[in-house]
Design an enzyme around this catalytic site. Structure first.
Site, PDB file in Angstrom:
ATOM      1  CD  GLN A 196      -3.236   0.682   1.960  1.00 36.50           C
ATOM      2  OE1 GLN A 196      -3.391  -0.443   2.397  1.00 36.50           O
ATOM      3  NE2 GLN A 196      -4.064   1.673   2.238  1.00 36.50           N
ATOM      4  CB  SER A 253       2.897  -4.644   3.564  1.00 30.85           C
ATOM      5  OG  SER A 253       1.743  -4.450   4.337  1.00 30.85           O
ATOM      6  CG  LEU A 254      -1.627  -5.300  -0.805  1.00 27.35           C
ATOM      7  CD1 LEU A 254      -2.844  -6.117  -0.463  1.00 27.35           C
ATOM      8  CD2 LEU A 254      -1.983  -4.011  -1.497  1.00 27.35           C
ATOM      9  NE  ARG A 302      -3.026  -7.713   4.842  1.00 24.44           N
ATOM     10  CZ  ARG A 302      -2.212  -6.674   4.724  1.00 24.44           C
ATOM     11  NH1 ARG A 302      -2.541  -5.677   3.908  1.00 24.44           N
ATOM     12  NH2 ARG A 302      -1.082  -6.621   5.407  1.00 24.44           N
ATOM     13  CG  HIS A 346       2.780  -4.166   9.005  1.00 27.17           C
ATOM     14  ND1 HIS A 346       2.435  -5.448   8.642  1.00 27.17           N
ATOM     15  CD2 HIS A 346       2.799  -3.434   7.857  1.00 27.17           C
ATOM     16  CE1 HIS A 346       2.271  -5.495   7.323  1.00 27.17           C
ATOM     17  NE2 HIS A 346       2.475  -4.284   6.834  1.00 27.17           N
ATOM     18  CD  GLN A 379       1.626  -9.327   5.811  1.00 31.61           C
ATOM     19  OE1 GLN A 379       1.118  -8.289   6.200  1.00 31.61           O
ATOM     20  NE2 GLN A 379       1.888  -9.566   4.535  1.00 31.61           N
TER      21      GLN A 379
END
Length: 296
Positions: free
Chosen positions: A9, A87-88, A112, A192, A241
């Site tokens: 993101q 991440s994403l 999510r 996170h 995560q």
């Protein structure tokens, strides 16, 4: 040995659907995304930045664009032997490695995003990148602020902190006074961090009965900085995560140890490319290569 890296993101931008519509099968995957989500995602991707920035919109938008880029490379015979996503982007890496299909992935990242938005009201959390300060020093700094955590270990010169917006604002101001460069990121939540534990719990229910397949290539995981091909381990750490830190720089160093000579960023913008080029690492954005000449 080549690694595909998928961005997270912050790599979204208004007009991205128009830009990616030039790639093969865009219409197909765009339609599939909108049918699975029952959402006019293309309009959102070309619309105003504030709407696109919302986590539940940005995540499927980046996933769709990144997957279409991956599909373009695949059709041009550009191979990869290992993968990771920031991440994403880890969710896109799982789809590219055939752990699950495109449809399930787009459903998962939308959920999510929704669950992250539900965990804390948009605007009450934020993130900031700290430059040219060691990760160890940043770890000490965040202890002085309420609800502030180290979220991303991005490179040798960039560490991201995450938490309450009020603490982020104070942290940035304090950094400015000390001559430290800290910049707020274009996100709508404290990714996170433990603030997102409820999102993690909800996502567990989305995937606990879904059978993950063994990936076609090893995946280096955000939560460990180590590779795995074990479906159950992949599922566990994909969930971990959400509320835990991303060991991205450690992941890159691990891939170098394993023999990766070339990294390819697969997705919108060039956030990962810019970050790793500063580390003198051989990385290109997928738009920089000629598919025919980059076959494995």
């Amino acid at each position: 040995m080549r690694a595909f890296l998928f961005p997270g993101q912050g790599s979204q931008y208004s007009g991205m659907a128009n830009d990616f519509s030039v790639y093969p099968d865009w219409d197909y995957f765009g339609r599939r995304a909108e049918e699975v989500l029952n959402l006019n995602l293309i309009e959102i991707m070309n619309g105003d930045e504030e709407t696109l920035k919302l986590t539940e919109n940005a995540q499927p938008a980046i996933y769709l664009a990144s997957y279409v880029a991956y599909n373009y490379l695949r059709q041009n015979g550009v191979g990869f032997q290992i993968t990771a996503g920031h991440s994403l982007g880890e969710y896109t890496a799982f789809a590219a490695a055939s752990v699950y299909d495109f449809d399930f992935g787009i459903h998962l990242v939308r959920k999510r995003g929704e669950y992250i938005s539900q965990a804390i009201e948009p605007g009450k959390g934020s993130m900031a990148a700290v430059l040219r300060v060691s990760a160890e020093e940043v770890e000490k700094m965040v202890k002085n602020y309420e609800g502030l955590y180290v979220a991303n270990y991005n490179s040798s010169t960039q560490t991201v902190v995450s938490g309450l917006k009020t603490s982020i604002d104070k942290f940035i101001n304090d950094c400015k006074e000390k001559g430290i460069r800290a910049t707020e990121l274009v996100v709508s939540g404290p990714f996170h961090t433990p603030f997102l534990n409820s999102a993690r719990e909800k996502l567990i229910r989305e995937i606990e009965h879904v059978k993950f397949r063994k990936p076609t290539v090893p995946i280096v995981l955000n939560s460990t900085g180590k590779e795995s091909t074990d479906p159950e381990r992949l599922k566990y750490y994909l969930l971990e995560q959400i509320a835990g830190p991303v060991y991205w720089y450690q992941s890159i160093k691990r891939m170098l140890q394993l023999g990766v000579k070339e990294f390819l960023e697969v997705g919108p913008k060039n956030v990962l490319s810019n970050m790793l080029k500063r580390e003198k690492i051989n990385i290109k954005h997928f738009r920089e290569i000629d598919g025919a000449s980059a076959k494995k």
